[in-house]
Design an enzyme around this catalytic site. Structure first.
Site, PDB file in Angstrom:
ATOM      1  N   LYS A 204       0.848  -1.189   0.000  1.00 54.80           N
ATOM      2  CA  LYS A 204       0.000   0.000   0.000  1.00 54.80           C
ATOM      3  C   LYS A 204       0.881   1.236   0.000  1.00 54.80           C
ATOM      4  CE  LYS A 204      -3.678   2.411   2.441  1.00 54.80           C
ATOM      5  NZ  LYS A 204      -4.737   2.344   3.446  1.00 54.80           N
ATOM      6  N   LYS A 258      -2.033  -1.496  -3.936  1.00 55.26           N
ATOM      7  CA  LYS A 258      -2.940  -0.354  -3.860  1.00 55.26           C
ATOM      8  C   LYS A 258      -2.159   0.939  -3.883  1.00 55.26           C
ATOM      9  CE  LYS A 258      -6.122   1.726  -0.670  1.00 55.26           C
ATOM     10  NZ  LYS A 258      -6.498   1.856   0.699  1.00 55.26           N
TER      11      LYS A 258
HETATM   12  C1  PBG Z   1      -7.572   3.630   5.332  1.00 52.20           C
HETATM   13  C2  PBG Z   1      -7.937   3.254   3.934  1.00 52.20           C
HETATM   14  C3  PBG Z   1      -7.784   4.119   2.861  1.00 52.20           C
HETATM   15  C4  PBG Z   1      -8.304   3.470   1.746  1.00 52.20           C
HETATM   16  C5  PBG Z   1      -8.734   2.211   2.159  1.00 52.20           C
HETATM   17  N1  PBG Z   1      -8.485   2.093   3.527  1.00 52.20           N
HETATM   18  C6  PBG Z   1      -7.286   5.494   2.814  1.00 52.20           C
HETATM   19  C7  PBG Z   1      -6.010   5.847   3.419  1.00 52.20           C
HETATM   20  O1  PBG Z   1      -5.104   5.040   3.593  1.00 52.20           O
HETATM   21  O2  PBG Z   1      -5.890   7.026   3.768  1.00 52.20           O
HETATM   22  C8  PBG Z   1      -8.356   4.079   0.395  1.00 52.20           C
HETATM   23  C9  PBG Z   1      -9.347   3.536  -0.580  1.00 52.20           C
HETATM   24  C10 PBG Z   1      -9.633   4.417  -1.733  1.00 52.20           C
HETATM   25  O3  PBG Z   1      -8.998   5.480  -1.939  1.00 52.20           O
HETATM   26  O4  PBG Z   1     -10.538   4.065  -2.494  1.00 52.20           O
HETATM   27  N2  PBG Z   1      -7.311   2.663   6.210  1.00 52.20           N
END
Ligand code: PBG
Length: 334
Positions: A204, A258
């Site tokens: 991520k 991601k």
């Molecule tokens: C936070 C989380 C995020 C997303 C999924 N879980 C945002 C972040 O890390 O700030 C992002 C998903 C998306 O942008 O569609 N735990």
């Protein structure tokens, strides 16, 4: 790819021969996309009046619990195997201690139970991170401006057990703390939840493509600073691979990359190196870009399926996408 591709010189080889008709193109398609490859992320709110369309994600709604049940039924009808719940929690109940994250009656856990009741055969995935319940908008506890790792992992374990108890099939730790997969796996095993799967947000990245999501869950105004001390630097591919290797070694059943489209190189590499069930998240900002351009009339809606097929070509077994129901409908129409 065969080790030695044999290509006869032109005109013996005319690659256009196999592109000539729809039948020949169908016969030689290397990859495919079906509803079974999709995981549908939904936003569920407990705040009266907060349901309805998210401004930076046109076409995506925050749902009530009843709306979530209807979404689950729709997913079943469309052949989408899994739904992923993101809570939009009451801002007045967010705290520094994030106690609601492991409350059995928080909105996320209520949504799990409601969906399991409405559509028992649908796989329910969750998000494990403290941000929906954290007054600072961070995925972990914050002390003196530092995101605490080990204390956060203990809280994530409590959160995970509450989700497993509520009936979740797949837990999605998205927090990027070190050591969380091993801790979650051990705790699940101890608590008798040995068959609950972990889909680790292993690779991520610290991405600005998450902007619209933070609007959707009501975290944008709150986030103090950024997430760069725990999410991966977008410049780093080797580090992403090490994260995946580590999470698999700690007991992750499935892994995720991601964001998605800007990181397809990482998807391919993860699949080739580890051969594990691999998923990509086409995140909120990717959705906003595509949907914005379609609504402006700048792109045809067919780009949606093309974008999803690109993940399959890059080696992904599945895709988390806000387009899941629309894509499944388009695929059913053929
Ligand atoms: C936070 C989380 C995020 C997303 C999924 N879980 C945002 C972040 O890390 O700030 C992002 C998903 C998306 O942008 O569609 N735990």
């Amino acid at each position: 790819m065969p080790a030695t591709p044999i290509i006869a010189p032109f005109p013996a080889t005319r690659l256009r021969r196999l592109r000539r008709t729809p039948a020949l193109r169908a016969l030689t398609a290397e990859h495919s996309l079906s509803a079974a490859n999709l995981i549908w992320p939904i936003f569920v709110t407990e705040v009266a009046g907060a349901e309805g369309e998210i401004a930076s994600m046109p076409g995506v709604d925050r749902l009530t619990l009843d709306g979530a049940k209807r979404a689950a039924e729709r997913a079943m009808e469309l052949g989408i195997p899994a739904i992923c719940i993101f809570p939009h929690s009451d801002p007045d109940l967010k705290t520094e201690g994030c106690e609601r994250a492991w409350d059995e009656n928080n909105i996320g856990n209520r949504a799990i139970r409601a969906i399991k009741q409405a559509a028992p055969d649908l796989a329910v995935m969750t998000d494990i991170a403290l941000d929906p319940y954290n007054i600072n908008g961070h995925d972990g506890f914050v002390r003196d401006g530092i995101i605490l790792n080990d204390e956060t992992v203990e809280a994530l374990v409590r959160m995970a057990l509450a989700q497993a108890e509520a009936g979740a099939d797949i837990l999605g730790p998205s927090d990027m703390m070190d050591g969380r997969i091993g801790a979650l796996r051990a705790a699940l095993e101890r608590a008798g939840h040995k068959d609950v799967a972990i889909l680790s947000y292993a690779a991520k990245f610290a991405s600005d493509f998450y902007g619209p999501f933070r609007d959707a869950v009501g975290a944008s105004g709150r986030l103090v600073g950024d997430k760069k001390t725990y999410q991966i630097n977008p410049a780093n591919r080797d580090e992403a691979l090490r994260c995946v290797a580590r999470d698999l070694a700690e007991g992750a059943d499935m892994v995720m990359v991601k964001p998605g489209m800007p990181y397809l190189d990482v998807c391919r590499e993860v699949k080739d190196r580890f051969g594990a069930p691999t998923y990509a998240y086409q995140v909120s900002g990717e959705y906003a870009m595509i949907e914005g351009a379609i609504r402006q009339g700048w792109l045809k809606r067919d780009v949606v399926l093309e974008s999803l097929l690109s993940f399959r070509r890059a080696g992904c077994d599945g895709i988390l996408t806000y387009y899941a129901p629309q894509a499944a409908e388009a695929l059913a129409r053929g």
